[in-house]
Design an enzyme around this catalytic site. Sequence first.
Site, PDB file in Angstrom:
ATOM      1  N   ASP A   1      17.855  11.605  28.804  1.00 34.43           N
ATOM      2  CA  ASP A   1      16.877  11.735  29.892  1.00 34.43           C
ATOM      3  C   ASP A   1      15.515  11.929  29.212  1.00 34.43           C
ATOM      4  O   ASP A   1      14.906  13.000  29.280  1.00 34.43           O
ATOM      5  CB  ASP A   1      17.240  12.922  30.786  1.00 34.43           C
ATOM      6  CG  ASP A   1      16.490  12.882  32.103  1.00 34.43           C
ATOM      7  OD1 ASP A   1      15.612  12.016  32.242  1.00 34.43           O
ATOM      8  OD2 ASP A   1      16.781  13.705  32.986  1.00 34.43           O
TER       9      ASP A   1
ATOM     10  N   ASP B   1       7.450  19.230  31.946  1.00 34.65           N
ATOM     11  CA  ASP B   1       8.667  18.530  31.552  1.00 34.65           C
ATOM     12  C   ASP B   1       8.305  17.201  30.880  1.00 34.65           C
ATOM     13  O   ASP B   1       8.232  16.168  31.544  1.00 34.65           O
ATOM     14  CB  ASP B   1       9.474  18.293  32.837  1.00 34.65           C
ATOM     15  CG  ASP B   1      10.900  17.890  32.557  1.00 34.65           C
ATOM     16  OD1 ASP B   1      11.280  17.854  31.382  1.00 34.65           O
ATOM     17  OD2 ASP B   1      11.626  17.610  33.530  1.00 34.65           O
TER      18      ASP B   1
ATOM     19  N   ASP C   1      21.759  16.529  29.243  1.00 34.56           N
ATOM     20  CA  ASP C   1      20.634  15.603  29.284  1.00 34.56           C
ATOM     21  C   ASP C   1      19.823  15.905  28.034  1.00 34.56           C
ATOM     22  O   ASP C   1      19.123  16.926  27.952  1.00 34.56           O
ATOM     23  CB  ASP C   1      19.797  15.788  30.568  1.00 34.56           C
ATOM     24  CG  ASP C   1      20.268  14.847  31.677  1.00 34.56           C
ATOM     25  OD1 ASP C   1      21.302  14.181  31.493  1.00 34.56           O
ATOM     26  OD2 ASP C   1      19.581  14.764  32.717  1.00 34.56           O
TER      27      ASP C   1
ATOM     28  N   HIS D   1      19.675   6.470  39.028  1.00 35.65           N
ATOM     29  CA  HIS D   1      19.455   6.930  40.406  1.00 35.65           C
ATOM     30  C   HIS D   1      19.572   5.681  41.280  1.00 35.65           C
ATOM     31  O   HIS D   1      19.142   4.596  40.879  1.00 35.65           O
ATOM     32  CB  HIS D   1      18.030   7.447  40.626  1.00 35.65           C
ATOM     33  CG  HIS D   1      17.653   8.661  39.854  1.00 35.65           C
ATOM     34  ND1 HIS D   1      17.063   8.612  38.620  1.00 35.65           N
ATOM     35  CD2 HIS D   1      17.729   9.972  40.178  1.00 35.65           C
ATOM     36  CE1 HIS D   1      16.820   9.835  38.208  1.00 35.65           C
ATOM     37  NE2 HIS D   1      17.198  10.690  39.129  1.00 35.65           N
TER      38      HIS D   1
ATOM     39  N   HIS E   1      14.713  21.395  30.494  1.00 32.15           N
ATOM     40  CA  HIS E   1      14.790  22.314  31.640  1.00 32.15           C
ATOM     41  C   HIS E   1      15.101  23.722  31.141  1.00 32.15           C
ATOM     42  O   HIS E   1      14.600  24.704  31.688  1.00 32.15           O
ATOM     43  CB  HIS E   1      15.872  21.875  32.620  1.00 32.15           C
ATOM     44  CG  HIS E   1      15.608  20.548  33.275  1.00 32.15           C
ATOM     45  ND1 HIS E   1      16.483  19.968  34.164  1.00 32.15           N
ATOM     46  CD2 HIS E   1      14.570  19.688  33.178  1.00 32.15           C
ATOM     47  CE1 HIS E   1      15.999  18.810  34.588  1.00 32.15           C
ATOM     48  NE2 HIS E   1      14.841  18.620  33.988  1.00 32.15           N
TER      49      HIS E   1
HETATM   50  C1  XUL Z   1      14.220  15.529  36.288  1.00 34.16           C
HETATM   51  C2  XUL Z   1      15.542  15.132  35.795  1.00 34.16           C
HETATM   52  C3  XUL Z   1      16.226  14.062  36.566  1.00 34.16           C
HETATM   53  C4  XUL Z   1      17.706  14.233  36.649  1.00 34.16           C
HETATM   54  C5  XUL Z   1      18.390  13.235  37.539  1.00 34.16           C
HETATM   55  O1  XUL Z   1      13.638  16.567  35.598  1.00 34.16           O
HETATM   56  O2  XUL Z   1      16.001  15.616  34.796  1.00 34.16           O
HETATM   57  O3  XUL Z   1      15.897  12.830  36.014  1.00 34.16           O
HETATM   58  O4  XUL Z   1      18.293  14.161  35.394  1.00 34.16           O
HETATM   59  O5  XUL Z   1      17.896  13.225  38.820  1.00 34.16           O
HETATM   60 CO    CO Z   2      17.777  15.281  33.708  1.00 27.23          CO
END
Ligand code: XUL
Ligand code: CO
Length: 480
Positions: free
Chosen positions: A383, A351, A340, A145, A315
């Site tokens: 991630d 999460d 991810d 990011h 997610h």
């Molecule tokens: C949050 C998430 C983020 C995205 C990128 O749940 O997964 O880190 O991957 O903004």
């Molecule tokens: Co993510």
Amino acid sequence: MVKMKLGKTLLLLLSLQVFCYAVIGAPQTCPANDVDKCGDSDGWEGDFFPDIPKIKYEGPSSKNPLSFKWYNAEEEVLGKKMKDWLRFSVAFWHTFRGTGVDPFGAPTKYWPWEDGTNSLSMAKRRMRANFEFISKLGVDFWCFHDRDIAPDGKTLEESNANLDEVVALAKELQTKAKKRVLWGTAQLFVHPRYMHGAATSSELEVYAYAAAQVKKAMEVTHYLGGENYVFWGGREGYQTLLNTDMKREINHLARFLEAAAAYKKKIGFNGTLLIEPKPQEPTKHQYDWDAATSANFLRKYGLIGEFKLNIECNHATLSGHSCHHELETARINGLLGNIDANTGDPQVGWDTDQFLVDIQEATLIMLSVIRNGGLAPGGFNFDAKLRRESTDVEDLFIAHISGMDAMARGLRNAAKLIEDGSLAALVRKRYQSFDSEIGAQIEAGKADFEMLEKKVKEWGEPKVASAKQELAEMIFQSAM
Ligand code: XUL
Ligand code: CO
């Protein structure tokens, strides 16, 4: 009274921790405050991980935690090198900005190279650590990011200048290390200005600020040769519909993404734009809830050719699906762009971003990826973060090695299943009645109800076969 005692105990524990760290936990790497030994932080080229060798493949019988047991980058599986199927990436935010903080507790990780500041020189030092880390780990990609690689400034201009300075160093380091950006993204969820959302904020000035931030993040991703660009709408949703004009907000989100797609073309950026669905957290309801919701959104606004999806496994489970379901939904819609790679915990409802180490899960994921012909230009971004209680530098390596080995095992197992062919045969057999003339007519949209009614009268009561679920599960198990 009890509160005071608790406060004092906590304070004592914290200071003890700092003390213990200073005395016993002698940094395994060049200490942040040892300027003589390490040079100043900007120019520091010393080792961040002197105790960690380059991680090598040693095979399944190895007991060495700092080696791969299943991931053998150059080995070919189904005609492609493992590293090309998997295209692993390290997530800068978890690995280099994760502190172990949780909603109930303070940071637990004090990496030796950190000096406790969010300064530009600290940002550069972290970037050096990043490239040493991914080089020793043998991963080709990294993801970031904007705000986790460079500090936010007081103005947009200052933030952009900070970013430029760190990105210039990143470019130099990644060229030297022969590494690439899998994807970049803008952090549109931490700063308080984004509390009502970014593209879906009720405030026009915030919408504009988000646009300016994404514009810059796309430019630097392009400059770094990024292969994708991600939109995760952490705050693009609502807390209550009572104060929300949902129709207007979703419309704004579509306009924002349209403008991003147009800007991508304007700057000649060829990377794939990816939407990362998530159902909730931090908002109560996020607009890109899951793959199907996102596909419908893209179709409705004519954006289907402009975006693909970045499916995150944790997610997926938060949205009440399996990761396999989300991958298949994306794949059959031609939208599977990136994964991810992480997982949650069935006993924790949020999460948790854990490294995925479940071999069966990894095998299901790889079945989708192989059917998709791979993920390129996407890949597997970890991630995922260490547990709060894992505080050694080597844990960063162990976690990634374990995650890479799990996906590699998944790949090997999925390849076995595909080469064996019995699972595919079972599925083919299950639908074989549609391989007939009438079946072809139905699938071509040429079978009307009158014709089918006539056939029913001719055929009588249908003969219905077993679904063979247990047999399918038996075949699946045999590949583990
Ligand atoms: C949050 C998430 C983020 C995205 C990128 O749940 O997964 O880190 O991957 O903004
Ligand atoms: Co993510």
